[in-house]
Design a protein around this motif. Structure first.
Motif, PDB file in Angstrom:
ATOM      1  N   TRP A 202       0.830  -1.206   0.000  1.00 20.99           N
ATOM      2  CA  TRP A 202       0.000   0.000   0.000  1.00 20.99           C
ATOM      3  C   TRP A 202       0.861   1.251   0.000  1.00 20.99           C
ATOM      4  N   TRP A 203       1.945   1.222   0.770  1.00 14.50           N
ATOM      5  CA  TRP A 203       2.859   2.364   0.779  1.00 14.50           C
ATOM      6  C   TRP A 203       3.502   2.547  -0.589  1.00 14.50           C
ATOM      7  N   ILE A 204       4.000   1.479  -1.172  1.00 12.48           N
ATOM      8  CA  ILE A 204       4.668   1.563  -2.471  1.00 12.48           C
ATOM      9  C   ILE A 204       3.692   2.045  -3.543  1.00 12.48           C
ATOM     10  N   ILE A 205       2.502   1.471  -3.562  1.00 14.08           N
ATOM     11  CA  ILE A 205       1.502   1.869  -4.566  1.00 14.08           C
ATOM     12  C   ILE A 205       1.082   3.322  -4.351  1.00 14.08           C
ATOM     13  N   GLY A 206       0.912   3.721  -3.091  1.00 10.25           N
ATOM     14  CA  GLY A 206       0.545   5.107  -2.808  1.00 10.25           C
ATOM     15  C   GLY A 206       1.583   6.089  -3.299  1.00 10.25           C
ATOM     16  N   TYR A 207       2.835   5.797  -3.026  1.00 16.81           N
ATOM     17  CA  TYR A 207       3.909   6.675  -3.492  1.00 16.81           C
ATOM     18  C   TYR A 207       4.036   6.634  -5.010  1.00 16.81           C
ATOM     19  N   THR A 208       3.789   5.481  -5.612  1.00 13.68           N
ATOM     20  CA  THR A 208       3.843   5.374  -7.077  1.00 13.68           C
ATOM     21  C   THR A 208       2.786   6.266  -7.714  1.00 13.68           C
ATOM     22  N   LEU A 209       1.569   6.217  -7.186  1.00 21.33           N
ATOM     23  CA  LEU A 209       0.496   7.060  -7.718  1.00 21.33           C
ATOM     24  C   LEU A 209       0.800   8.536  -7.486  1.00 21.33           C
ATOM     25  N   PHE A 210       1.330   8.861  -6.307  1.00 23.34           N
ATOM     26  CA  PHE A 210       1.687  10.254  -6.031  1.00 23.34           C
ATOM     27  C   PHE A 210       2.743  10.732  -7.016  1.00 23.34           C
ATOM     28  N   SER A 214       1.746  13.831  -9.432  1.00 23.00           N
ATOM     29  CA  SER A 214       2.493  15.059  -9.159  1.00 23.00           C
ATOM     30  C   SER A 214       3.431  15.399 -10.309  1.00 23.00           C
ATOM     31  N   THR A 215       3.980  14.380 -10.979  1.00 21.19           N
ATOM     32  CA  THR A 215       4.836  14.637 -12.127  1.00 21.19           C
ATOM     33  C   THR A 215       4.024  15.155 -13.312  1.00 21.19           C
ATOM     34  N   LEU A 216       2.820  14.626 -13.502  1.00 19.49           N
ATOM     35  CA  LEU A 216       1.939  15.176 -14.540  1.00 19.49           C
ATOM     36  C   LEU A 216       1.701  16.667 -14.300  1.00 19.49           C
ATOM     37  N   LEU A 217       1.422  17.011 -13.044  1.00 22.10           N
ATOM     38  CA  LEU A 217       1.181  18.418 -12.693  1.00 22.10           C
ATOM     39  C   LEU A 217       2.436  19.244 -12.946  1.00 22.10           C
ATOM     40  N   ARG A 218       3.576  18.742 -12.495  1.00 14.41           N
ATOM     41  CA  ARG A 218       4.842  19.474 -12.652  1.00 14.41           C
ATOM     42  C   ARG A 218       5.204  19.639 -14.129  1.00 14.41           C
ATOM     43  N   GLU A 219       4.999  18.627 -14.945  1.00 17.17           N
ATOM     44  CA  GLU A 219       5.299  18.729 -16.371  1.00 17.17           C
ATOM     45  C   GLU A 219       4.395  19.747 -17.058  1.00 17.17           C
ATOM     46  N   ALA A 255      -3.981  19.235  -8.761  1.00 25.58           N
ATOM     47  CA  ALA A 255      -3.621  19.668  -7.407  1.00 25.58           C
ATOM     48  C   ALA A 255      -4.710  19.295  -6.406  1.00 25.58           C
ATOM     49  N   ILE A 256      -5.966  19.532  -6.763  1.00 23.15           N
ATOM     50  CA  ILE A 256      -7.076  19.192  -5.867  1.00 23.15           C
ATOM     51  C   ILE A 256      -7.135  17.692  -5.638  1.00 23.15           C
ATOM     52  N   LEU A 257      -6.877  16.900  -6.701  1.00 23.12           N
ATOM     53  CA  LEU A 257      -6.878  15.450  -6.572  1.00 23.12           C
ATOM     54  C   LEU A 257      -5.836  14.995  -5.552  1.00 23.12           C
ATOM     55  N   ILE A 258      -4.634  15.548  -5.637  1.00 21.54           N
ATOM     56  CA  ILE A 258      -3.571  15.174  -4.698  1.00 21.54           C
ATOM     57  C   ILE A 258      -3.914  15.638  -3.291  1.00 21.54           C
ATOM     58  N   ILE A 259      -4.400  16.870  -3.173  1.00 26.38           N
ATOM     59  CA  ILE A 259      -4.726  17.424  -1.860  1.00 26.38           C
ATOM     60  C   ILE A 259      -5.807  16.591  -1.170  1.00 26.38           C
ATOM     61  N   VAL A 260      -6.836  16.225  -1.910  1.00 28.89           N
ATOM     62  CA  VAL A 260      -7.910  15.409  -1.338  1.00 28.89           C
ATOM     63  C   VAL A 260      -7.373  14.048  -0.901  1.00 28.89           C
ATOM     64  N   ALA A 261      -6.549  13.434  -1.747  1.00 25.76           N
ATOM     65  CA  ALA A 261      -6.004  12.114  -1.418  1.00 25.76           C
ATOM     66  C   ALA A 261      -5.130  12.178  -0.167  1.00 25.76           C
ATOM     67  N   VAL A 262      -4.225  13.156  -0.114  1.00 20.40           N
ATOM     68  CA  VAL A 262      -3.350  13.284   1.058  1.00 20.40           C
ATOM     69  C   VAL A 262      -4.166  13.650   2.291  1.00 20.40           C
ATOM     70  N   GLY A 263      -5.178  14.496   2.110  1.00 21.72           N
ATOM     71  CA  GLY A 263      -6.038  14.867   3.226  1.00 21.72           C
ATOM     72  C   GLY A 263      -6.783  13.675   3.796  1.00 21.72           C
ATOM     73  N   LEU A 264      -7.275  12.806   2.930  1.00 24.99           N
ATOM     74  CA  LEU A 264      -7.965  11.603   3.394  1.00 24.99           C
ATOM     75  C   LEU A 264      -7.015  10.681   4.148  1.00 24.99           C
ATOM     76  N   LEU A 265      -5.783  10.571   3.655  1.00 24.80           N
ATOM     77  CA  LEU A 265      -4.791   9.754   4.356  1.00 24.80           C
ATOM     78  C   LEU A 265      -4.498  10.332   5.732  1.00 24.80           C
ATOM     79  N   ALA A 266      -4.368  11.649   5.805  1.00 19.62           N
ATOM     80  CA  ALA A 266      -4.102  12.295   7.087  1.00 19.62           C
ATOM     81  C   ALA A 266      -5.272  12.119   8.054  1.00 19.62           C
ATOM     82  N   ASP A 267      -6.483  12.059   7.515  1.00 21.66           N
ATOM     83  CA  ASP A 267      -7.674  11.958   8.356  1.00 21.66           C
ATOM     84  C   ASP A 267      -7.950  10.530   8.823  1.00 21.66           C
ATOM     85  N   ARG A 268      -7.629   9.542   7.966  1.00 23.45           N
ATOM     86  CA  ARG A 268      -8.048   8.176   8.254  1.00 23.45           C
ATOM     87  C   ARG A 268      -6.908   7.183   8.509  1.00 23.45           C
TER      88      ARG A 268
END
Length: 329
Positions: A202-210, A214-219, A255-268
């Protein structure tokens, strides 16, 4: 020689190497030492009449891991050199004072540097794959070398495909750590009944998706900054094909997609106060700031500033994997 090294973008290469170190020693190593992961293991088990006691440890040797980092860094370095080789026309418009290929670095030297770096990267990557008894993983360095060449020569001018390929390669940097270390750990403990390493995956997959999103956004932010040069070279990036306003909306969406995902992780998931504070202050806040800066940017320098803030958020997100075991200690 110094300018040839500059073409490889040493700071970006250092970030790639540190990402791999964090994934192995921070995420995998840190979690393997935690009691909740050890709950998946019995105190001992019997296999073929022999009693074993489980001891977690990295199954990929330190030497092979270092070689894996070297392979990845060499491939990225070769890709950066060839990208600048074919981007000379674009760079003369976007950043004329920073053009190195054809000025301080001869074109044939840059091309030779690419082939040496990429060739060594592929060779070392193949050696690591077969030495770890997972020969099929040799496809990763071969794919990376070919993809970076194809991106620089063809896909960079294509709508979405170029950015998607770069994002895929960034995600592979993270995923390959799981494909080596976690898979080898699974093989080593395969005889244990009900052995389960889903926590690590789960950690590896989560970081892979991030890494991918995030690279799509940065590019996309980079395309917005380089729109003048890309347009002069006939590229068909999102800002050129759809316009800057549509690009801003797409940046906001990612950006909103990443923020929501990280926010959910922080919450749950990461419910500790220290973990939540880290994620909100050092990851979510910079991503939000980068999005706002991009929305208001009108010059190349302003777009680059927004992109640098996003890169900082990405660095802090990776660093979370290293500091998390300390936050919950």
């Amino acid at each position: 020689m110094r300018d040839l090294i500059r073409l490889t973008r040493p700071l970006n290469l250092l970030i790639v190497a540190l990402t791999m170190v964090v994934m192995r020693y921070g995420v995998i190593g840190g979690l393997c030492k935690r009691e909740f992961l050890r709950d998946f293991l019995p105190s001992s088990w019997t296999f073929n009449g022999v009693t074993y006691s489980p001891e977690f440890g990295f199954q990929l040797s330190t030497v092979l891991f270092i070689l894996l980092i070297i392979s990845t860094v060499l491939l990225m370095a070769g890709g950066n050199v060839i990208n600048d080789y074919f981007d000379t026309r674009i760079d003369r418009v976007n950043k004329p004072t920073d053009v190195l290929v054809g000025r301080t670095v001869k074109r044939r030297v840059a091309m030779a540097g690419h082939w040496v770096l990429s060739g060594l990267g592929v060779l070392i990557g193949v050696i690591v794959a077969f030495a770890s008894h997972q020969g099929w993983l040799a496809l990763i360095p071969v794919f990376a070398a070919g993809a970076l060449w194809f991106y620089s020569t063809n896909l960079k001018q294509s709508l979405f495909l170029g950015n998607g390929l770069v994002a895929t390669l960034s995600a592979l940097v993270v995923l390959q750590i799981g494909l080596y270390d976690v898979r080898m750990l699974e093989f080593a403990f395969a005889a244990i009944p009900s052995f389960d390493l889903r926590v690590l995956w789960w950690w590896i997959i989560g970081y892979t998706l991030f890494a991918f999103i995030s690279t799509l956004l940065r590019e996309l932010q980079k395309d917005m900054a380089d729109v003048r040069g890309d347009a002069a070279a006939g590229c068909r990036t999102v800002p050129i094909a759809w316009g800057m306003q549509a690009s801003r909306r797409l940046v906001a969406f990612w950006a909103i997609l990443i923020i929501v995902a990280v926010g959910l992780l922080a919450d749950r998931v990461f419910t500790e106060i220290a973990s939540r504070a880290y994620l909100y202050v050092l990851v979510i806040a910079p991503i939000l700031a980068s999005c706002i800066l991009t929305w208001n940017a009108r010059t190349r320098d302003q777009h680059n500033r927004a992109g640098n803030v996003m890169k900082l958020a990405m660095v802090f997100a990776v660093a979370f994997g290293a500091v998390y075991p300390w936050l919950i200690a």
